[in-house]
Each structure stands twice: as C-alpha cells, then as structure tokens.
Scaffold this active site. Structure first.
Site, PDB file in Angstrom:
ATOM      1  N   LEU A  22       0.827  -1.241  -0.274  1.00  0.00           N
ATOM      2  CA  LEU A  22      -0.359  -0.044   0.261  1.00  0.00           C
ATOM      3  C   LEU A  22       0.880   1.146  -0.086  1.00  0.00           C
ATOM      4  CD1 LEU A  22      -2.937  -1.060   2.707  1.00  0.00           C
ATOM      5  CD2 LEU A  22      -3.210  -0.694   0.625  1.00  0.00           C
ATOM      6  N   THR A  68      11.334  -4.318   2.654  1.00  0.00           N
ATOM      7  CA  THR A  68      10.460  -4.940   3.387  1.00  0.00           C
ATOM      8  C   THR A  68      11.813  -6.297   3.426  1.00  0.00           C
ATOM      9  OG1 THR A  68       9.019  -5.833   3.374  1.00  0.00           O
ATOM     10  CG2 THR A  68       9.189  -5.468   1.236  1.00  0.00           C
ATOM     11  N   LYS A  72      14.997  -6.399   5.618  1.00  0.00           N
ATOM     12  CA  LYS A  72      15.826  -5.462   6.532  1.00  0.00           C
ATOM     13  C   LYS A  72      16.731  -5.623   6.953  1.00  0.00           C
ATOM     14  CE  LYS A  72      10.158  -4.115   7.102  1.00  0.00           C
ATOM     15  NZ  LYS A  72       9.805  -4.396   8.111  1.00  0.00           N
ATOM     16  N   ASP A 108       8.474   0.940  11.876  1.00  0.00           N
ATOM     17  CA  ASP A 108       7.492   0.230  12.633  1.00  0.00           C
ATOM     18  C   ASP A 108       6.586   0.328  14.201  1.00  0.00           C
ATOM     19  OD1 ASP A 108       6.845  -1.086  10.482  1.00  0.00           O
ATOM     20  OD2 ASP A 108       8.622  -3.435  10.503  1.00  0.00           O
ATOM     21  N   GLY A 134       9.227 -12.013  16.257  1.00  0.00           N
ATOM     22  CA  GLY A 134      10.305 -11.967  14.873  1.00  0.00           C
ATOM     23  C   GLY A 134      10.472 -10.063  14.719  1.00  0.00           C
ATOM     24  N   GLY A 135      10.615  -9.995  13.790  1.00  0.00           N
ATOM     25  CA  GLY A 135      10.714  -8.444  13.449  1.00  0.00           C
ATOM     26  C   GLY A 135       9.556  -7.601  13.529  1.00  0.00           C
ATOM     27  N   ALA A 136       8.510  -7.568  13.767  1.00  0.00           N
ATOM     28  CA  ALA A 136       7.463  -6.744  14.659  1.00  0.00           C
ATOM     29  C   ALA A 136       7.447  -6.923  16.159  1.00  0.00           C
ATOM     30  CB  ALA A 136       6.247  -7.333  13.947  1.00  0.00           C
ATOM     31  N   TYR A 237      -3.226  -6.695  10.405  1.00  0.00           N
ATOM     32  CA  TYR A 237      -5.057  -6.538   9.640  1.00  0.00           C
ATOM     33  C   TYR A 237      -5.826  -6.384   9.121  1.00  0.00           C
ATOM     34  CZ  TYR A 237      -1.269  -5.166   6.438  1.00  0.00           C
ATOM     35  OH  TYR A 237      -0.001  -5.469   5.186  1.00  0.00           O
TER      36      TYR A 237
END
Ligand code: NAP
Length: 289
Positions: A22, A68, A72, A108, A134-136, A237
């Site tokens: 997006l 992404t 990263k 993030d 993880g990454g998030a 989401y």
C-alpha cells in the site's frame, strides 16, 4: 503521473515481493496533497541483488527508500549510520539519503505506538506483554523501551530459532535504556503468561496467529487473561478483527488492529524524507478504512 518532471525526486520500496504494498498509494497521494515534486515506486529486489540496487539508486541521488522482507537486515552493512531504534531492533525499514550518506531507521515501532496513542494508550512507565519474537515484535519491544516502558514481557515458542536474536535485543535494550527490563517467557507456560498479562496494561499479538489459514486461531484461549483496564492490540490488519480482538472486545476491553500501524510507520518515513507531516487523516479516509 502528469506531474513528473525533470526535477522529480525518487523514493522507493525495495523487497521481494512488493506488488501487494500500500506504500505507493499512501506516499504518492501525500506528495500530491502537499504539492511535493516526488514519486514513490516499488522495486522487486531479492537479497543478493540488494548491494547493486542500492549502489545504483545512490548514484541516481534517490531521496530515500523503504525496505521489506528479505531486505530489512541485509541492508545494514550497506549503510553509513543507524538510528537508535534500528540499532536495537537489528532491522531497517526506512533509509534516508543525505548527500550520499545513507542512514537507516526503523519506523515500525514508532508507527505502532502512534496508533496505540490514538487508541488511548501511552507507553511511558507501562508494563506490556508481546506475543512473538519476529521483526514486528522486536520493533514494538525496542520502541516501547525507548518510549519509557518499565517492563516488557516477550513470549516466544520453545522451538523458536530466534532466541539468540531476542537475547541480544534484551541485553542491548537494558544497556541502552537503564531502568527498563525485558523478560522472556514461553508461550507454552500458561501460568507465566497469565502472571505477565495480569501486570500489563497492553497485550500485543505480533505473530501471524489469527490470519490466513489460522484466521480462527488465537494465542489467548484463557479469557480470564483479559482483565479490566487491559488494552489489546493485534498487528494483523487482515482480517480487521482477529479472534483475539473479538474476544477482548466482547469483554469490554479497548482493542486496536495493525491497520493504523501501517499508516503511521509510513507517515514517520515520510517525515524523515521530506521534513513535512503526512496528511494522515486524508490518507486514512482514502486507503485505510
Ligand atoms: P516474523 O518475523 O516471521 O515473526 C513471526 C513470529 O510469530 C515469530 O516469533 C514466530 O515464532 C511467531 N509465530 C508464528 N506462528 C506462530 C504460532 N503458530 N504460534 C506462536 N508463535 C508463532 O513476522 P513479523 O514480520 O514479525 O510479523 C508478525 C505479524 O505482524 C504478522 O501477522 C504480520 O502481518 C504483522 N505485521 C504487521 C505490521 C503492520 O504494519 N500492521 C507490520 C509488520 C508485521 P518462531 O520464532 O517460533 O518462528
């Protein structure tokens, strides 16, 4: 597209795949709304091609770019400097090119806490519990520490291969932010999870449990974990309301999903690149409803 000229600056997303993103919609609309002579494109760049891509984009005086997966972490050796949060997280999602000097940031966690603030949650002095490593999860944990969280519980699977990375994050965070504790627990240890959540003001799902084939799954099956005063967030989401969020909401808790995190991480990248605030309300109405 009729506004592209000989002076238009380029911004981009690098990764593989990128076609679902997006980011072009939000950044190009923000450039248009603010009358900024710039455009944002996606480039499918696999990890082994990243050094060549970055060298070429730098030679073309790109203004900056997002990254992404899988780029990263692969970007880090190619950069001149790293922000505090990118150093802690060990991953970069935004690069700013200042006269050929490339600095990496990770927006993030900033995006997550902007969206938490919008939902009425402030990180300062808080205790939070994060599910996933993880990454998030790392981005949320590191940013929570930088925003003044007192204790951050991180729950992982016993089988995880990310234990070393998480121990590094814990040690670096506690060194960088004195007074902040990062405590690691196992998802399989239901009693420890319950105890951590009972003292937390925020519970965050940073795993894919609740999306795709696991859409009806949740990591919180014991609903007594949802105590009054707890805010519950899911970084997922799609769907907008995971089972975990539905369960928490049915008990009257404050909940939010990952949709605005996506918007606000982009807004922070936009601010770093242009020095201007993204018109988030217009962008939200148009692309994030
Ligand atoms: P990631 O790096 O692959 O990490 C996923 C984590 O979830 C890992 O720790 C993994 O455990 C854990 N996990 C996976 N399946 C699990 C299961 N069945 N039970 C327990 N733990 C499980 O992914 P990520 O990039 O951090 O993304 C995590 C989630 O956040 C995804 O749903 C993604 O869509 C979402 N996300 C949202 C945004 C946003 O802007 N809203 C941004 C980034 C990510 P192991 O370590 O054991 O493999």
């Amino acid at each position: 597209m009729d506004t592209i000229s000989g002076t238009t600056r380029l911004f981009a997303l690098l990764g593989s795949p990128v076609s679902h993103s997006l980011s072009p919609l939000m950044h190009n609309e923000a450039f248009r709304l603010l009358g900024i002579d710039a455009c944002y494109l996606c480039f499918d760049v696999e990890e082994q091609a990243l050094p060549r891509a970055v060298e070429g984009l730098k030679a073309c005086h790109i203004g900056g770019f997002n990254l992404t997966m899988p780029d990263k972490t692969a970007i880090i050796p190619l950069l001149d400097d790293l922000s505090a949060e990118a150093r802690l997280i060990g991953a970069v999602n935004t690069v700013v090119n200042r006269d050929g000097v490339l600095t990496g940031y990770n927006t993030d966690g900033i995006g997550f806490f902007s969206s938490a603030r919008e939902a009425g949650f402030e990180a300062g002095g808080s205790v939070i519990t994060i599910l996933g490593a993880g990454g998030a999860a790392s981005a949320v944990a590191a940013q929570a520490a930088l925003y003044g969280a007192r204790t951050i519980h991180v729950f992982i699977r016993k089988t995880t291969s990310r234990q070393q990375a998480l121990l590094r994050l814990r040690d670096e965070t506690e060194k960088t932010v004195p007074g902040c504790q990062v405590k690691i627990g196992y998802l399989e240890d239901a009693l420890s999870l319950k105890s951590a959540v009972s003292e937390s003001a925020l519970l965050v799902n940073a795993t894919p449990v609740g999306m795709g084939e696991a859409q009806e799954d949740t990591l919180v099956t014991d609903l007594s974990l949802f105590h009054p005063g707890l805010t519950v967030a899911d970084l997922i989401y799609n769907p907008r309301m995971t089972r975990m969020l539905r369960d928490a909401r049915s008990l009257g808790l404050n909940v939010f999903n990952g949709m605005t995190m996506l918007l606000y991480q982009g807004a922070e990248a936009f601010r770093l690149w242009t020095g201007q605030e993204m018109p988030v309300e217009e962008i939200k109405q148009k692309f994030f409803r």
